[in-house]
Write a protein that holds these residues in place. Structure first.
Motif, PDB file in Angstrom:
ATOM      1  N   SER A  26       9.530   9.240   6.524  1.00 33.28           N
ATOM      2  CA  SER A  26       9.620   9.744   5.151  1.00 33.28           C
ATOM      3  C   SER A  26       9.592   8.601   4.144  1.00 33.28           C
ATOM      4  CB  SER A  26      10.905  10.556   4.994  1.00 33.28           C
ATOM      5  OG  SER A  26      11.048  10.995   3.671  1.00 33.28           O
ATOM      6  N   GLU A  29       6.117   7.257   3.999  1.00 35.66           N
ATOM      7  CA  GLU A  29       5.260   8.187   3.269  1.00 35.66           C
ATOM      8  C   GLU A  29       5.506   8.081   1.769  1.00 35.66           C
ATOM      9  OE1 GLU A  29       2.427  11.187   2.665  1.00 35.66           O
ATOM     10  OE2 GLU A  29       2.888   9.932   4.403  1.00 35.66           O
ATOM     11  N   GLY A  30       6.790   7.913   1.396  1.00 30.39           N
ATOM     12  CA  GLY A  30       7.104   7.756  -0.021  1.00 30.39           C
ATOM     13  C   GLY A  30       6.491   6.504  -0.613  1.00 30.39           C
ATOM     14  N   TRP A  31       6.598   5.392   0.106  1.00 34.14           N
ATOM     15  CA  TRP A  31       5.990   4.153  -0.383  1.00 34.14           C
ATOM     16  C   TRP A  31       4.470   4.263  -0.409  1.00 34.14           C
ATOM     17  CZ3 TRP A  31       8.077   0.625  -3.160  1.00 34.14           C
ATOM     18  CH2 TRP A  31       9.439   0.343  -3.041  1.00 34.14           C
ATOM     19  N   ARG A  32       3.895   5.002   0.547  1.00 36.27           N
ATOM     20  CA  ARG A  32       2.440   5.171   0.546  1.00 36.27           C
ATOM     21  C   ARG A  32       1.980   5.938  -0.687  1.00 36.27           C
ATOM     22  NH1 ARG A  32      -1.381   8.718   1.850  1.00 36.27           N
ATOM     23  NH2 ARG A  32       0.156  10.342   2.333  1.00 36.27           N
ATOM     24  N   ARG A  33       2.784   6.893  -1.111  1.00 43.11           N
ATOM     25  CA  ARG A  33       2.417   7.661  -2.298  1.00 43.11           C
ATOM     26  C   ARG A  33       2.683   6.891  -3.582  1.00 43.11           C
ATOM     27  NH1 ARG A  33       4.802  13.750  -0.965  1.00 43.11           N
ATOM     28  NH2 ARG A  33       3.430  14.197   0.827  1.00 43.11           N
ATOM     29  N   ARG A  34       3.802   6.142  -3.605  1.00 43.72           N
ATOM     30  CA  ARG A  34       4.146   5.408  -4.825  1.00 43.72           C
ATOM     31  C   ARG A  34       3.453   4.069  -4.937  1.00 43.72           C
ATOM     32  NH1 ARG A  34       9.406   7.550  -3.478  1.00 43.72           N
ATOM     33  NH2 ARG A  34       9.844   5.657  -2.287  1.00 43.72           N
ATOM     34  N   PRO A  36       0.248   3.036  -5.027  1.00 46.13           N
ATOM     35  CA  PRO A  36      -0.811   2.870  -6.040  1.00 46.13           C
ATOM     36  C   PRO A  36      -0.291   2.852  -7.471  1.00 46.13           C
ATOM     37  CG  PRO A  36      -1.468   4.465  -4.373  1.00 46.13           C
ATOM     38  CD  PRO A  36      -0.022   4.162  -4.132  1.00 46.13           C
ATOM     39  N   LEU A  37       0.937   3.370  -7.694  1.00 44.79           N
ATOM     40  CA  LEU A  37       1.488   3.397  -9.049  1.00 44.79           C
ATOM     41  C   LEU A  37       2.227   2.115  -9.422  1.00 44.79           C
ATOM     42  CD1 LEU A  37       2.924   7.034  -9.097  1.00 44.79           C
ATOM     43  CD2 LEU A  37       0.732   6.239  -9.996  1.00 44.79           C
TER      44      LEU A  37
END
Length: 315
Positions: A26, A29-34, A36-37
């Protein structure tokens, strides 16, 4: 140790390993989503928060551009000075009057125009385009247009119209400086309010309006009991955005009245500009800027809380 106890321990260990693995997945996955930001976040911090921290540092010093050697740490002395400054209080009141006057009048006009444009009629697309145009004009061009073409005491359109009725010409920007600025701001911001309210009207369920019509509800009753509550979140959003942007008004004041007569039409951004670039008092100007930012954050936070509460109530 008995076999059931060993099985329970093994089960607990497997459960713990599974939960730890799930948390790692989890987190990844969170770092993968954040991820690019992160560049945008770092850029935002560099261009907004670092200058604000530097402004706070300046506000705690007595710094004058004409005397660079007199840079001394004075603590909250600049804040105490602006609290005793009558001109600061006057410009703060002018900011409140200009901001609330512009936002409220523009919102009322925007609601009226949105209701008219929501009805089908010949040439509606042309009328909609023409009404949106003022919001697309640059603030500098808007200021020049109102100061020179409309409110000029000698050949302005307003005084020419007054002359048709035998009335004397009025020097608008000198006699009614705040009203002149408000007229230019309302003209510019009414299309923005109109677009927000029009979006809310077009998102309104038509079956509810048809049911109200079948039940015998008139136009005013339908608007007051059905349409207006539906438009509440759009109106609140328009008022919030309008306050945030209009409170920073500078172009109209600088080009139309230059804050005058005296400081009768100056708002806080214009007064801060005067203190920093005409009075060269960077310390007090920075303290004023910090106060304005904090006040804006408080107002915006309260308004956002109201907007989120309206969303929660509807859900």
């Amino acid at each position: 140790m008995s076999t059931p106890t060993i099985d329970r321990l093994e089960g607990s260990r497997r459960t713990a390993r599974t939960e730890a693995s799930s948390r790692q997945i989890s987190r990844a996955e969170g770092w993968r989503r954040r991820g690019p930001l992160l560049p945008a976040l770092i850029f935002t911090i560099i261009v907004t928060q670092l200058p604000f921290l530097l402004t706070i540092w300046y506000s705690l010093h007595s710094r004058n551009l004409l005397r660079p050697e007199s840079d001394l740490f004075v603590g909250f002395s600049n804040y105490l000075d602006i609290a005793r400054d009558s001109t600061f209080r006057q410009t703060a009141w002018n900011s409140v009057v200009i901001t609330l006057g512009c936002v409220l009048v523009a919102m009322v006009l925007g609601i009226v125009l949105a209701l008219l444009l929501d009805r089908p009629f010949f040439g509606r697309s042309v009328a909609r385009t023409m009404l949106i145009t003022p919001f697309l004009v640059m603030p500098v061009a808007t200021s020049v247009l109102w100061a020179v073409a409309l409110l000029n005491p000698t050949y302005g359109l307003f005084n020419w119209t007054l002359g048709l009725f035998g009335l004397e010409a009025v020097d608008w920007t000198s006699t009614y400086p705040v009203v002149s600025i408000l007229m230019a701001l309302v003209w510019q911001w009414t299309p923005f309010m109109m677009l927000l309210v029009l979006a809310g009207l077009q998102a309104q369920p038509k079956d509810v309006l048809e049911a109200a019509s079948v039940d015998g509800a008139g136009t005013w009753l339908t608007f007051r009991l059905i349409t207006l509550p539906h438009l509440r979140r759009y109106i609140e959003l328009g008022v919030l955005l309008g306050i945030i942007y209009v409170v920073n008004t500078f172009d109209q004041i600088y080009l139309m009245t230059a804050g005058g007569p005296g400081t009768a039409s100056a708002n806080l951004p214009f007064y801060i500009y005067q203190r920093a670039f005409l009075g060269f008092d960077v310390g007090q100007a920075a303290a004023m800027g910090v106060v304005v930012v904090i006040a804006t954050i408080i107002v915006a936070s309260a308004a956002l809380r109201l907007i989120f509460r309206s969303f929660e109530v509807k859900e």
